[in-house]
Design an enzyme around this catalytic site. Structure first.
Site, PDB file in Angstrom:
ATOM      1  N   GLY A  61       1.118  -4.025  -6.629  1.00  0.00           N
ATOM      2  CA  GLY A  61       1.986  -5.109  -6.167  1.00  0.00           C
ATOM      3  C   GLY A  61       2.406  -4.913  -4.736  1.00  0.00           C
ATOM      4  O   GLY A  61       2.065  -3.910  -4.111  1.00  0.00           O
ATOM      5  N   GLU A 117      -5.123  -3.154  -3.584  1.00  0.00           N
ATOM      6  CA  GLU A 117      -4.762  -1.808  -4.047  1.00  0.00           C
ATOM      7  C   GLU A 117      -5.709  -1.242  -5.095  1.00  0.00           C
ATOM      8  O   GLU A 117      -5.759  -0.032  -5.301  1.00  0.00           O
ATOM      9  CB  GLU A 117      -3.332  -1.821  -4.607  1.00  0.00           C
ATOM     10  CG  GLU A 117      -2.304  -2.116  -3.538  1.00  0.00           C
ATOM     11  CD  GLU A 117      -0.885  -2.023  -4.025  1.00  0.00           C
ATOM     12  OE1 GLU A 117      -0.668  -1.911  -5.253  1.00  0.00           O
ATOM     13  OE2 GLU A 117       0.017  -2.054  -3.180  1.00  0.00           O
ATOM     14  N   GLU A 171      -2.474  -8.507  -3.691  1.00  0.00           N
ATOM     15  CA  GLU A 171      -2.105  -7.083  -3.725  1.00  0.00           C
ATOM     16  C   GLU A 171      -2.955  -6.327  -4.751  1.00  0.00           C
ATOM     17  O   GLU A 171      -3.329  -5.186  -4.523  1.00  0.00           O
ATOM     18  CB  GLU A 171      -0.610  -6.936  -4.050  1.00  0.00           C
ATOM     19  CG  GLU A 171       0.301  -7.383  -2.918  1.00  0.00           C
ATOM     20  CD  GLU A 171       0.355  -6.384  -1.753  1.00  0.00           C
ATOM     21  OE1 GLU A 171      -0.101  -5.242  -1.923  1.00  0.00           O
ATOM     22  OE2 GLU A 171       0.857  -6.758  -0.685  1.00  0.00           O
ATOM     23  N   GLU A 182      -5.010   6.158  -5.273  1.00  0.00           N
ATOM     24  CA  GLU A 182      -5.773   6.190  -6.511  1.00  0.00           C
ATOM     25  C   GLU A 182      -5.390   4.970  -7.327  1.00  0.00           C
ATOM     26  O   GLU A 182      -4.256   4.508  -7.254  1.00  0.00           O
ATOM     27  CB  GLU A 182      -5.363   7.435  -7.314  1.00  0.00           C
ATOM     28  CG  GLU A 182      -6.370   8.557  -7.361  1.00  0.00           C
ATOM     29  CD  GLU A 182      -5.839   9.712  -8.207  1.00  0.00           C
ATOM     30  OE1 GLU A 182      -5.022  10.470  -7.668  1.00  0.00           O
ATOM     31  OE2 GLU A 182      -6.217   9.819  -9.391  1.00  0.00           O
TER      32      GLU A 182
END
Ligand SMILES: [Zn+2]
Length: 172
Positions: free
Chosen positions: A71, A91, A87, A137
């Site tokens: 997020g 990510e 996001e 990660e």
């Protein structure tokens, strides 16, 4: 938190003035108060077919090195849903579809005092997991093996997602 010191528009030092029931920053030159609001953040809950939940390990402060939901901040002129999907992609490398609002809550923030956390459940994702910007990660975790999430608001959003997975969304 760093306190505001100068007017954003004219650089005059701000004063504190009691306006509409609260002490607020006020520019004596512009004669304008600075209203402060929580900053909106979108967070995503994604489960895979094995009922595992997708988490990311933070590569930036605050809470660097801790795990949380994917997020980030909602940008200007962006729908919160778009922010959540953007996001997620940034990510984790995954492209999400079928997004459902879970809950909205205010959470404490060191830097912003408070953030407005908007939690989504994303039903479908495509692609291969690849950590990216802000995350070092990204991985799925079994529910029993989830590390303590970096933010209390994320724990509440995840709890809501698990409740809805069990009982379904409330009917009108
Ligand atoms: Zn000013």
């Amino acid at each position: 938190m760093n306190k505001k010191k100068y007017c954003l528009y004219c650089a005059t030092p701000l004063i504190i003035k009691y306006i509409e029931g609260k002490n607020r920053f006020f520019c004596p030159s512009c004669q304008e108060p600075f209203y402060e609001n929580p900053v909106p953040v979108a967070a995503c809950v994604v489960f895979n077919e094995n009922h595992e939940v997708l988490l990311v390990k933070r590569s930036v402060e605050p809470k660097k090195g801790e795990w949380c939901l994917p997020g980030g901040f909602v940008e200007l002129e962006e729908e919160p849903e778009q922010a959540a999907l953007r996001e997620l992609k940034e990510e984790t490398g995954l492209k999400g579809r079928n997004i459902h609002l879970l809950t909205v809550l205010t959470a404490e923030s060191k830097r912003y005092t408070s953030v407005l956390m908007i939690g989504y459940l994303i039903d479908q994702v495509q692609g291969t997991i690849m950590a990216g910007y802000d995350s070092e990660e990204a991985a799925y975790f079994k529910l029993k093996e989830i590390p303590v999430l970096a933010f209390r608001s994320h724990r509440l959003i995840l709890a809501k997602a698990m409740e809805i997975r069990e009982k379904g969304f409330p009917q009108n």
